[in-house]
Design a protein around this motif. Structure first.
Motif, short mmCIF file in Angstrom:
data_model
loop_
_atom_site.label_atom_id
_atom_site.label_comp_id
_atom_site.label_asym_id
_atom_site.label_seq_id
_atom_site.Cartn_x
_atom_site.Cartn_y
_atom_site.Cartn_z
N ASP A 14 38.10 38.00 46.29
CA ASP A 14 36.78 38.15 45.67
C ASP A 14 36.97 38.56 44.22
OD1 ASP A 14 34.12 38.43 45.16
OD2 ASP A 14 33.81 40.18 46.44
N THR A 15 37.43 37.60 43.44
CA THR A 15 37.72 37.80 42.02
C THR A 15 37.67 36.46 41.33
OG1 THR A 15 39.26 38.87 40.47
CG2 THR A 15 40.24 37.53 42.22
N ASP A 16 37.75 36.47 40.01
CA ASP A 16 37.71 35.22 39.27
C ASP A 16 39.07 34.52 39.28
OD1 ASP A 16 35.05 35.19 38.64
OD2 ASP A 16 35.29 36.11 36.68
N ALA A 17 39.02 33.21 39.34
CA ALA A 17 40.25 32.42 39.47
C ALA A 17 41.22 32.68 38.33
CB ALA A 17 39.89 30.93 39.53
N TYR A 18 40.69 32.88 37.11
CA TYR A 18 41.62 33.04 35.99
C TYR A 18 42.48 34.28 36.12
CZ TYR A 18 38.09 35.97 33.40
OH TYR A 18 37.20 36.93 32.99
N LYS A 19 42.05 35.25 36.93
CA LYS A 19 42.87 36.44 37.14
C LYS A 19 44.15 36.10 37.91
CE LYS A 19 40.89 39.65 34.92
NZ LYS A 19 41.62 40.47 33.95
N LEU A 20 44.03 35.32 38.98
CA LEU A 20 45.21 34.93 39.72
C LEU A 20 46.08 33.97 38.91
CD1 LEU A 20 43.84 34.43 43.35
CD2 LEU A 20 44.82 36.46 42.32
N HIS A 21 45.44 33.09 38.14
CA HIS A 21 46.20 32.15 37.32
C HIS A 21 47.00 32.90 36.25
CE1 HIS A 21 42.86 29.06 38.43
NE2 HIS A 21 43.64 29.33 39.43
N MET A 22 46.37 33.87 35.59
CA MET A 22 47.10 34.67 34.61
C MET A 22 48.16 35.53 35.29
SD MET A 22 44.34 35.85 31.69
CE MET A 22 43.30 36.76 32.84
N GLN A 23 47.80 36.09 36.45
CA GLN A 23 48.75 36.98 37.14
C GLN A 23 50.04 36.25 37.49
OE1 GLN A 23 47.98 38.38 41.20
NE2 GLN A 23 48.40 40.47 40.52
N LEU A 120 44.59 42.44 37.87
CA LEU A 120 43.65 42.14 38.95
C LEU A 120 42.48 43.10 39.03
CD1 LEU A 120 45.23 40.82 42.27
CD2 LEU A 120 44.24 39.59 40.35
N TRP A 121 42.50 44.21 38.30
CA TRP A 121 41.45 45.22 38.44
C TRP A 121 40.12 44.80 37.82
CZ3 TRP A 121 41.17 49.15 41.62
CH2 TRP A 121 42.31 49.82 42.06
N GLU A 122 40.14 44.13 36.69
CA GLU A 122 38.93 43.97 35.87
C GLU A 122 37.72 43.42 36.62
OE1 GLU A 122 37.16 41.19 32.28
OE2 GLU A 122 39.29 41.10 32.75
N THR A 202 33.16 27.06 41.42
CA THR A 202 32.92 28.47 41.20
C THR A 202 34.20 29.13 40.73
OG1 THR A 202 32.35 30.59 42.27
CG2 THR A 202 33.38 28.93 43.66
N SER A 203 34.06 30.16 39.91
CA SER A 203 35.24 30.90 39.45
C SER A 203 35.72 31.88 40.52
CB SER A 203 34.92 31.67 38.17
OG SER A 203 33.91 32.65 38.43
N ASN A 204 34.95 32.10 41.58
CA ASN A 204 35.29 33.08 42.61
C ASN A 204 36.12 32.42 43.71
OD1 ASN A 204 34.83 34.59 45.23
ND2 ASN A 204 33.84 35.99 43.80
N TYR A 205 37.36 32.88 43.85
CA TYR A 205 38.26 32.25 44.82
C TYR A 205 37.79 32.43 46.26
CZ TYR A 205 42.26 29.92 42.76
OH TYR A 205 43.07 28.99 42.15
N ASP A 206 37.21 33.57 46.57
CA ASP A 206 36.73 33.80 47.93
C ASP A 206 35.60 32.82 48.27
OD1 ASP A 206 36.55 35.28 50.44
OD2 ASP A 206 34.70 36.13 49.65
N LEU A 207 34.66 32.66 47.35
CA LEU A 207 33.56 31.73 47.59
C LEU A 207 34.05 30.29 47.61
CD1 LEU A 207 30.62 33.21 45.49
CD2 LEU A 207 30.89 33.21 47.97
#
Length: 401
Positions: A14-23, A120-122, A202-207
């Motif tokens: 439940d976060t934006d995709a770019y967070k996992l991509h950057m991570q 991943l926090w933001e 959607t930018s949300n990976y969970d959705l």
């Protein structure tokens, strides 16, 4: 009953995709880099009153873990590698990295630790802050009110485009960070999937996983900010960030964010090699028409057909603004509209929060975002802002706020 005891976040995805991509890129390339980030409320909301409840919600996040189904889902995507996903499977949020305080009614929040974890926090933090506040301010509001209002907007939109060629119009949900609630975002995106033929993801990976939508997102400002200290030469930092992204993802995830150091400075660094290899650009501050015209002119000046590229607009959009931009640019290039708060926190009687979390330091040294919009520049060190402006040949301005 407001349901304050119910969990706010229930999935690591439940976060934006770019967070996992950057991570993943940080995991592979900058494993030992440390950073700090800070919360900012751009309004006058006294959010410190909710500090204890926010702290409790943060503590609950340490139980989130990638499920087997989520792992399998991410493994099916073309840009994740097994070493990163195996590490992510063992990842747990560490609440000790987050300091939360009530300072005279204002919310002080600071995150510090390894970049690969802090990154991943933001998004979930902003989402949970927004949901905590709205649970208190609007306990009577739920998903149905949000969907009812959306249906009214969609009706007006369908009427407005009755005589318009909409074959090139594309919309993406970017609404996780400042959503009214998790339930509202899911209801809104589900409704769009059913009733809005121009939704593409959607930018949300969970959705994205639950609703069988395309996950969308590349990099955020923090990617470019961190390179201000990772790169040995400050003036080369933006080019280094652009190249490192290509080194990680090659021809995938090729939309570049342009406004970490203002559009003009970005374009000076975005030469023919980058412009050819990246699929397009994302707008996030400043006048969108002016920005888009600069982008198209830049491509043309490099001998690149602007019609072969994509412009993503994502700054404070609503359906009316998106339609106006589509009518201006839609027949000249590919356009996509990333809509956030005006989708997932647009309910009569509800005032969305204007909140952000931004990178402040990398390896113990300052970083900055020099926005194309007044008031969005973020840095605590005026001397570093001056150095950054000098390095990128930008005029000096008053002390950053």
């Amino acid at each position: 009953m407001t349901g304050h005891a119910s969990p706010i976040l229930t999935s690591l995805l439940d976060t934006d995709a770019y967070k996992l991509h950057m991570q993943q890129a940080v995991f592979h390339r900058y494993y030992d880099v440390t950073v700090s980030a800070e919360f900012r409320c751009r309004g006058d909301d006294l959010l410190g009153l909710y500090a204890n409840e926010i702290r409790e919600a943060i503590n609950a996040m340490q139980t989130l873990a990638l499920t087997d189904d989520e792992y399998t889902y991410l493994s099916s995507l073309p840009f994740f590698r097994a070493d990163y996903l195996n590490w992510l499977r063992d990842f747990r949020y560490n609440p000790a990295q987050v300091e939360v305080r009530n300072r005279d009614g204002h919310l002080d929040l600071r995150i510090e630790g390894p970049w690969r974890e802090v990154i991943l926090w933001e998004v979930p933090l902003l989402a949970l802050i927004s949901e905590v506040v709205h649970r208190h301010r609007s306990p009577q509001v739920g998903a149905q009110q949000a969907v009812d209002h959306l249906q009214q907007k969609l009706g007006a939109f369908h009427h407005a485009v009755a005589d318009t060629d909409m074959s090139r119009f594309r919309l993406m949900d970017f609404g996780t960070r400042r959503r009214f609630s998790q339930d509202v975002q899911r209801a809104i995106v589900s409704t769009l999937k059913q009733d809005f033929p121009w939704l593409i993801g959607t930018s949300n990976y969970d959705l994205a996983r639950r609703l069988a939508l395309t996950p969308v997102g590349t990099q955020a400002h923090e990617w470019f900010q961190a390179f201000q200290q990772i790169s040995p030469v400050l003036a080369n930092s933006q080019r280094a960030a652009l190249q490192a992204w290509l080194d990680e993802y090659d021809d995938k995830l090729g939309i570049a964010l342009t406004d970490c150091i203002a559009m003009d400075a970005f374009l000076r660094d975005f030469g023919v090699n980058f412009a050819s290899r990246y699929q397009g650009l994302r707008h996030d501050s400043g006048d969108p028409i002016e920005w888009g015209e600069k982008a198209l002119a830049h491509y043309a000046s490099l001998g690149i057909d602007p019609g072969s590229k994509t412009l993503v607009f994502s700054d404070n959009l609503d359906l009316d603004k998106a339609l106006a931009l589509y009518r201006h640019f839609g027949q000249r290039t590919n356009v996509i509209f990333g809509m956030g708060t005006r989708l997932t926190c647009d309910i009569p009687g509800v005032r969305p929060l204007n909140i952000v979390i931004k990178l402040m330091e990398c390896n113990g040294k300052p970083v900055a975002k020099l926005s194309d919009s007044p008031g969005k520049t973020i840095c605590r060190d005026p001397a570093f802002v001056r150095a950054l402006r000098k390095a990128f040949e930008l005029p000096l301005v008053k002390k950053a706020s």
